[in-house]
Write an enzyme that holds these catalytic residues in place. Structure first.
Site, mmCIF file in Angstrom:
data_model
loop_
_atom_site.group_PDB
_atom_site.id
_atom_site.type_symbol
_atom_site.label_atom_id
_atom_site.label_comp_id
_atom_site.label_asym_id
_atom_site.label_seq_id
_atom_site.Cartn_x
_atom_site.Cartn_y
_atom_site.Cartn_z
ATOM 1 N N GLY A 103 0.811 -1.214 0.000
ATOM 2 C CA GLY A 103 0.000 0.000 0.000
ATOM 3 C C GLY A 103 0.840 1.257 0.000
ATOM 4 O O GLY A 103 2.067 1.218 -0.019
ATOM 5 N N THR A 104 0.153 2.371 0.022
ATOM 6 C CA THR A 104 0.779 3.684 0.029
ATOM 7 C C THR A 104 0.533 4.270 1.410
ATOM 8 O O THR A 104 -0.588 4.658 1.728
ATOM 9 C CB THR A 104 0.134 4.575 -1.050
ATOM 10 O OG1 THR A 104 0.236 3.891 -2.303
ATOM 11 C CG2 THR A 104 0.837 5.914 -1.151
ATOM 12 N N GLU A 173 3.074 36.511 11.658
ATOM 13 C CA GLU A 173 3.767 37.484 12.505
ATOM 14 C C GLU A 173 4.356 38.602 11.654
ATOM 15 O O GLU A 173 5.428 38.453 11.119
ATOM 16 C CB GLU A 173 4.874 36.796 13.286
ATOM 17 C CG GLU A 173 4.347 35.651 14.147
ATOM 18 C CD GLU A 173 5.463 34.858 14.801
ATOM 19 O OE1 GLU A 173 6.428 35.480 15.271
ATOM 20 O OE2 GLU A 173 5.372 33.640 14.823
#
Ligand code: NAG
Ligand code: NAG
Length: 494
Positions: A103-104, A173
């Site tokens: 799978g990934t 910021e």
């Protein structure tokens, strides 16, 4: 009183908080070390969060409720949010990670954060976007553009769903005009709406979090649209530190609650401003530094100094875990709620918070009805009884126990979609039972009705709305319904 203790975490790799400066001369603590990406072992496995060999597994999750994973970046013109260290975030394999899974799958610190959330259901994680360095480089310039804000939001929610976060934290910021202040407020409001819609689309009843770091001085708050932010935000993270440093005229307290006659800064003054301008006390978490700021060639507090010397984080900045400096005498000012250590032989003073001062800050948090404490940054803390995070948590009494999210059916990672269940959940449509094929009237005796508070794991069955349902994977609080990539399969009518 709702109280919670939280942490900010740092970028692409660890849990840091940020450093925020209140004067234009202040230097930020909260930036990624320049050598962050070359702290590697034989297989690149030594690199810790923020390049500091501090790993998610090192987090004492029983003393905190929120981790802000810092920092993702955003594009100054398109607004797109992107990760800044995908190796540390998503690829690094820890000792417990397999190299041969099918799978990934997600690895790296983000997988570890998900595992921490599975182990403690009240731990929430937020992806923190921005911080001092990216903000100062103008990366939030897009906020005045509605189309770019929409891009920011859609890319942020994709990162949240892919990687299993509970919210988004924005550290801009700082807005430097009314337009930018309103743009930030719009971004937060639009993100709030989008996350509500995202939750609804998944059938989640637990809201996703939206937080923002805000400054404790006029440079930080002058242009904020605080009433609108208050509506959108889960929490304001008040950066209540960096009141004094290399830019100051005399050595002084960097995180005092009261006082600050020379610097002009105090946490109480900042809090008063936010409350008078539309913030709810219960939405403000108070920053507590896990680092100290040094002054050299000085005879004591509020005296002239020359230089800031070396430090364990960077010049003039010492991790709390390396304080007080050997040979120093510690002085606690319980009136102003500030402390420092001073070494007369080297004439070096370091302003930082001791556990006793953290106790006083917790009492202040409680007395003002604030949300809790916020810390920059986690890898700097001591372990055990001298941990400032643990000290504040203990004094707050009870911590936030609302549930986190574990269900991410839209993730691109197989292991996140399956809740680390091992077998990837495919995106194939769940079996839906049409009215013509459903055996009706079969009865569902012996099967309990669905409960919003119960935890269900794969294979467990409930009745709801006249139907029998089977859980596809771990789920809690998600009303059974027929939907693609949803944890429930409708079996038949009862
Ligand atoms: C990282 O690279 C910088 C620049 O090349 C170097 O000065 C520093 O020593 C390196 N740090 C490590 C831990 O290798
Ligand atoms: C989870 O964290 C909370 C603090 O947020 C703590 O009170 C609780 O004991 C922790 N639970 C576990 C199982 O570690």
């Amino acid at each position: 009183m709702p109280s919670f203790s939280k942490m900010l975490s740092a970028s692409s790799s660890v849990l840091l908080l940020f450093s925020y400066a209140f004067s234009t001369l202040a230097t930020p603590v909260m930036q990624r070390p320049s050598q962050f990406s070359n702290i590697t072992g034989p297989q690149g496995d030594q690199r810790g969060i923020y390049g500091r060999n501090f790993q998610p597994q090192d987090i004492a999750t029983s003393t905190l409720t929120h981790i802000l994973y810092s920092f993702a970046d955003c594009d100054a013109s398109s607004g797109a949010v992107k990760l800044t260290d995908t190796y540390a975030d998503q690829e690094k394999h820890y000792a417990t990670d397999s190299w041969s899974e099918s799978g990934t799958n997600l690895y790296g610190a983000m997988k570890q954060l998900y595992l921490l959330k599975q182990a403690n259901r009240s731990l929430k994680t937020l992806l923190s976007v921005g911080g001092w360095t990216y903000s100062q480089s103008g990366h939030f310039n897009f906020v005045t553009n509605a189309g770019a804000r929409a891009t920011f939001i859609s890319t942020a929610i994709t990162l949240l769903e892919d990687n299993g976060f509970d919210g988004i934290d924005i550290d801009f910021e700082y807005p430097s005009s009314t337009d930018q202040g309103n743009g930030l407020a719009s971004l937060l409001s639009e993100l709030r709406s989008a996350l509500n819609a995202h939750a609804a689309s998944k059938g989640d009843t637990t809201p996703y979090l939206v937080t923002a770091a805000v400054g404790a001085g006029p440079v930080g708050y002058n242009y904020l649209n605080i009433p609108q932010m208050n509506s959108a935000l889960s929490f304001f993270n008040l950066m209540a530190y960096d009141y004094a440093g290399s830019w100051s005229t005399v050595s002084d307290d960097q995180a005092n609650v009261y006082g600050g006659a020379i610097t002009g800064f105090s946490t109480d003054k900042a809090l008063t401003y936010y409350l008078e301008h539309g913030a709810s006390a219960s939405k403000i978490s108070m920053g507590v530094p896990l680092y100290g700021r040094a002054f050299t060639q000085t005879t004591g507090i509020r005296q002239p100094f020359n230089g800031i010397g070396s430090g364990s984080f960077e010049n003039g900045i010492w991790d709390y875990k390396d304080l007080p400096r050997p040979g120093s005498t510690v002085t606690e000012d319980t009136n102003n709620i500030a402390s420092y250590c001073y070494d007369a032989s080297s004439q070096t003073l370091v302003s930082y918070d001791t556990p006793n001062i953290a106790v006083k800050k917790a009492a202040y948090i409680n007395s003002k009805g604030l949300a809790g404490g916020m810390y920059w940054e986690l890898s700097n803390d001591k372990k055990g009884a001298d941990s400032l995070v643990a000290t504040v948590a203990r004094e707050l009494g009870s911590l936030d126990s609302t549930l986190n999210h574990l269900n991410y059916p839209g993730s691109k990672w197989d292991n996140i979609r399956s809740g680390m269940g091992g077998s990837p959940v495919t995106t194939a449509a769940p079996t839906t039972t049409s009215s013509t094929s459903a055996p009706t009237g079969a009865g569902c005796s012996g099967v309990s009705a669905w409960s919003a508070s119960a935890v269900y794991t794969a294979g467990m069955q409930v009745t709801y709305g006249g139907y029998l349902w089977t859980a596809k994977w771990w789920t809690q609080g998600e009303t059974p319904k027929v939907q693609d990539s949803y944890p429930w399969t409708q079996v038949r009518a009862c």
